[in-house]
Design an enzyme around this catalytic site. Structure first.
Site, PDB file in Angstrom:
ATOM      1  N   GLU A  92      22.988  -7.987   6.015  1.00 15.58           N
ATOM      2  CA  GLU A  92      21.776  -7.833   5.010  1.00 15.58           C
ATOM      3  C   GLU A  92      22.698  -7.726   3.620  1.00 15.58           C
ATOM      4  O   GLU A  92      22.111  -8.182   2.473  1.00 15.58           O
ATOM      5  CB  GLU A  92      21.138  -6.691   5.371  1.00 15.58           C
ATOM      6  CG  GLU A  92      20.589  -6.600   6.591  1.00 15.58           C
ATOM      7  CD  GLU A  92      20.087  -5.185   7.184  1.00 15.58           C
ATOM      8  OE1 GLU A  92      20.957  -4.549   7.587  1.00 15.58           O
ATOM      9  OE2 GLU A  92      18.742  -5.052   7.451  1.00 15.58           O
ATOM     10  N   ALA A  95      26.153  -0.882   8.785  1.00 16.35           N
ATOM     11  CA  ALA A  95      25.949   0.495   8.314  1.00 16.35           C
ATOM     12  C   ALA A  95      27.051   1.156   9.500  1.00 16.35           C
ATOM     13  O   ALA A  95      27.182   0.674  10.566  1.00 16.35           O
ATOM     14  CB  ALA A  95      24.747   0.840   8.712  1.00 16.35           C
TER      15      ALA A  95
HETATM   16  N1  CAA Z   1      30.102   1.495  12.159  1.00 13.48           N
HETATM   17  C1  CAA Z   1      30.990   2.410  12.527  1.00 13.48           C
HETATM   18  N2  CAA Z   1      32.132   2.224  13.069  1.00 13.48           N
HETATM   19  C2  CAA Z   1      32.293   0.760  13.262  1.00 13.48           C
HETATM   20  C3  CAA Z   1      31.309  -0.134  13.253  1.00 13.48           C
HETATM   21  C4  CAA Z   1      30.056   0.110  12.539  1.00 13.48           C
HETATM   22  N3  CAA Z   1      29.024  -0.683  12.502  1.00 13.48           N
HETATM   23  N4  CAA Z   1      31.569  -1.331  13.378  1.00 13.48           N
HETATM   24  C5  CAA Z   1      33.143  -1.061  14.056  1.00 13.48           C
HETATM   25  N5  CAA Z   1      33.497   0.163  13.888  1.00 13.48           N
HETATM   26  C6  CAA Z   1      34.719   0.796  14.108  1.00 13.48           C
HETATM   27  C7  CAA Z   1      34.703   0.925  15.615  1.00 13.48           C
HETATM   28  O1  CAA Z   1      34.105   2.204  16.105  1.00 13.48           O
HETATM   29  C8  CAA Z   1      36.369   0.992  15.801  1.00 13.48           C
HETATM   30  O2  CAA Z   1      36.852   2.234  15.368  1.00 13.48           O
HETATM   31  P1  CAA Z   1      37.870   3.140  16.170  1.00 13.48           P
HETATM   32  O3  CAA Z   1      39.231   2.309  16.156  1.00 13.48           O
HETATM   33  O4  CAA Z   1      37.901   4.481  15.298  1.00 13.48           O
HETATM   34  O5  CAA Z   1      37.434   3.230  17.582  1.00 13.48           O
HETATM   35  C9  CAA Z   1      36.797  -0.079  14.671  1.00 13.48           C
HETATM   36  O6  CAA Z   1      35.740  -0.116  13.726  1.00 13.48           O
HETATM   37  C10 CAA Z   1      37.099  -1.429  15.422  1.00 13.48           C
HETATM   38  O7  CAA Z   1      36.138  -1.698  15.941  1.00 13.48           O
HETATM   39  P2  CAA Z   1      35.978  -2.419  17.443  1.00 13.48           P
HETATM   40  O8  CAA Z   1      37.303  -1.592  18.325  1.00 13.48           O
HETATM   41  O9  CAA Z   1      34.711  -2.231  18.318  1.00 13.48           O
HETATM   42  O10 CAA Z   1      36.513  -3.804  17.257  1.00 13.48           O
HETATM   43  P3  CAA Z   1      36.113  -5.096  18.226  1.00 13.48           P
HETATM   44  O11 CAA Z   1      37.064  -6.239  17.668  1.00 13.48           O
HETATM   45  O12 CAA Z   1      36.414  -4.732  19.563  1.00 13.48           O
HETATM   46  O13 CAA Z   1      34.625  -5.398  17.988  1.00 13.48           O
HETATM   47  C11 CAA Z   1      32.676  -5.728  16.763  1.00 13.48           C
HETATM   48  C12 CAA Z   1      34.147  -5.685  16.635  1.00 13.48           C
HETATM   49  C13 CAA Z   1      31.958  -6.542  17.763  1.00 13.48           C
HETATM   50  C14 CAA Z   1      32.201  -6.174  15.339  1.00 13.48           C
HETATM   51  C15 CAA Z   1      32.067  -4.398  17.041  1.00 13.48           C
HETATM   52  O14 CAA Z   1      32.883  -3.309  16.311  1.00 13.48           O
HETATM   53  C16 CAA Z   1      30.769  -3.925  17.038  1.00 13.48           C
HETATM   54  O15 CAA Z   1      29.813  -4.291  17.803  1.00 13.48           O
HETATM   55  N6  CAA Z   1      30.254  -3.005  15.778  1.00 13.48           N
HETATM   56  C17 CAA Z   1      29.157  -2.844  15.408  1.00 13.48           C
HETATM   57  C18 CAA Z   1      28.305  -3.779  15.030  1.00 13.48           C
HETATM   58  C19 CAA Z   1      26.738  -3.452  14.655  1.00 13.48           C
HETATM   59  O16 CAA Z   1      26.096  -2.966  15.678  1.00 13.48           O
HETATM   60  N7  CAA Z   1      26.362  -3.332  13.318  1.00 13.48           N
HETATM   61  C20 CAA Z   1      25.161  -2.913  13.174  1.00 13.48           C
HETATM   62  C21 CAA Z   1      25.240  -1.407  12.426  1.00 13.48           C
HETATM   63  S1  CAA Z   1      23.547  -0.552  12.230  1.00 13.48           S
HETATM   64  C22 CAA Z   1      22.910  -1.251  10.983  1.00 13.48           C
HETATM   65  O17 CAA Z   1      23.664  -1.875  10.099  1.00 13.48           O
HETATM   66  C23 CAA Z   1      21.513  -0.638  10.380  1.00 13.48           C
HETATM   67  C24 CAA Z   1      20.877  -1.341   9.124  1.00 13.48           C
HETATM   68  O18 CAA Z   1      20.526  -2.505   9.155  1.00 13.48           O
HETATM   69  C25 CAA Z   1      21.174  -0.692   7.989  1.00 13.48           C
END
Ligand code: CAA
Length: 258
Positions: free
Chosen positions: A112, A65
């Protein structure tokens, strides 16, 4: 219809929905979830569609999300919008078979979403996880329940409590994924499977999907009774007569979806 956050394409009876916010690793924002719900409703209503593939990009199926969109929300914002519920219902209600073709990250809501689909085909680059605990929350789109049913308690607890990712091989061993293929074969494999499904009798495929999914909600005895009755009901269809006649006559069946 043109969408801003997804792309829908057609190849015969197979429709492909591509999540399309690559710069945000296909993070599921409200606009994308709403477009996905709209697209699924249209594909459901279109009798010429027999199977749907849901996919992302090489680096990410969907990284969850949209954290930035929801980070300032309060309980009542989430309660009133209930964006996850509406989206969940649209995917859950979709009655035709849907294949998730996953490469790269399928995290949080992305994992999910893949689990809401009927079959997950993974590229060898796929990574699955429920990392919400790292954000001070837990899965909110069915992860605690679907992962539990897919991979059992110990691994579901492990993934949801540590927030670690599992690679495609571990996901296949755990039963989350039906097949793993090299990344460059992912869409070809998904399309072949989808075309095969779409070539079957559509109502029979839908009833089969419905019966398997019902098994998550009922006892073995109830599930087997449902299966037996549904099996019997198929003998009212043209496609059962045609399928069995074609076998006996050593020819390919010509299903009419009725
Ligand atoms: N929401 C919003 N933006 C996201 C995102 C997310 N879930 N995942 C990645 N992005 C964005 C980053 O902020 C980044 O944007 P900017 O370039 O503007 O900074 C862009 O995508 C690229 O991401 P990274 O620079 O972080 O890429 P990376 O290769 O270094 O890392 C990753 C990849 C490990 C997937 C990392 O992006 C990450 O940990 N993302 C979040 C994963 C996460 O926590 N997901 C759960 C979300 S909560 C949820 O889903 C609740 C639910 O159950 C409904």
């Amino acid at each position: 219809m043109a969408y801003d956050n997804i792309e829908v394409t057609r190849d015969g009876a197979v429709a492909t929905i591509q999540l399309d916010r690559p710069k945000a690793l296909n993070a599921l924002n409200v606009a994308m979830m709403s477009e996905l719900a709209t697209a699924l409703a249209k594909l459901e209503a279109d009798d010429t569609v027999g199977c749907v593939i849901l996919t992302g990009h090489d680096k990410a199926f969907a990284a969850g999300a949209d954290i930035k969109e929801m980070m300032e929300d309060e309980y009542l914002d989430l309660y009133k919008n209930d964006r996850f519920e509406q989206f969940h219902m649209a995917t859950e209600r979709f009655r035709k078979p849907i294949i998730a073709a996953v490469s790269g990250y399928a995290l949080g809501g992305g994992c999910e979403l893949a689990m809401m689909c009927d079959i997950i085909i993974a590229a060898d680059t796929a990574k699955f996880g429920q990392p919400e605990i790292n954000l001070g929350v837990m899965p909110g789109m069915g992860g605690t329940q679907r992962l539990l049913r897919a991979v059992g308690k110990s691994k579901a607890m492990d993934l949801c409590l540590t927030g670690r990712m599992m690679d495609a091989a571990e996901a296949e061993r755990a039963g989350l994924v039906s097949r793993i293929v090299p990344l460059d074969k992912l869409m070809e494999t998904a399309k072949e499977a989808a075309a095969k499904i779409a070539s079957q009798s559509q109502p029979i495929a839908m009833m089969t999907k419905e019966t398997i999914n019902a098994g998550f909600e009922m006892s073995l005895e109830q599930g087997i009774r449902l299966e037996r009755r549904t099996f019997m009901s198929m003998f009212t269809t043209h496609d059962q007569k045609e399928g069995m006649a074609a076998f006996a006559e050593k020819r390919k069946p010509h299903f009419k979806n009725r």
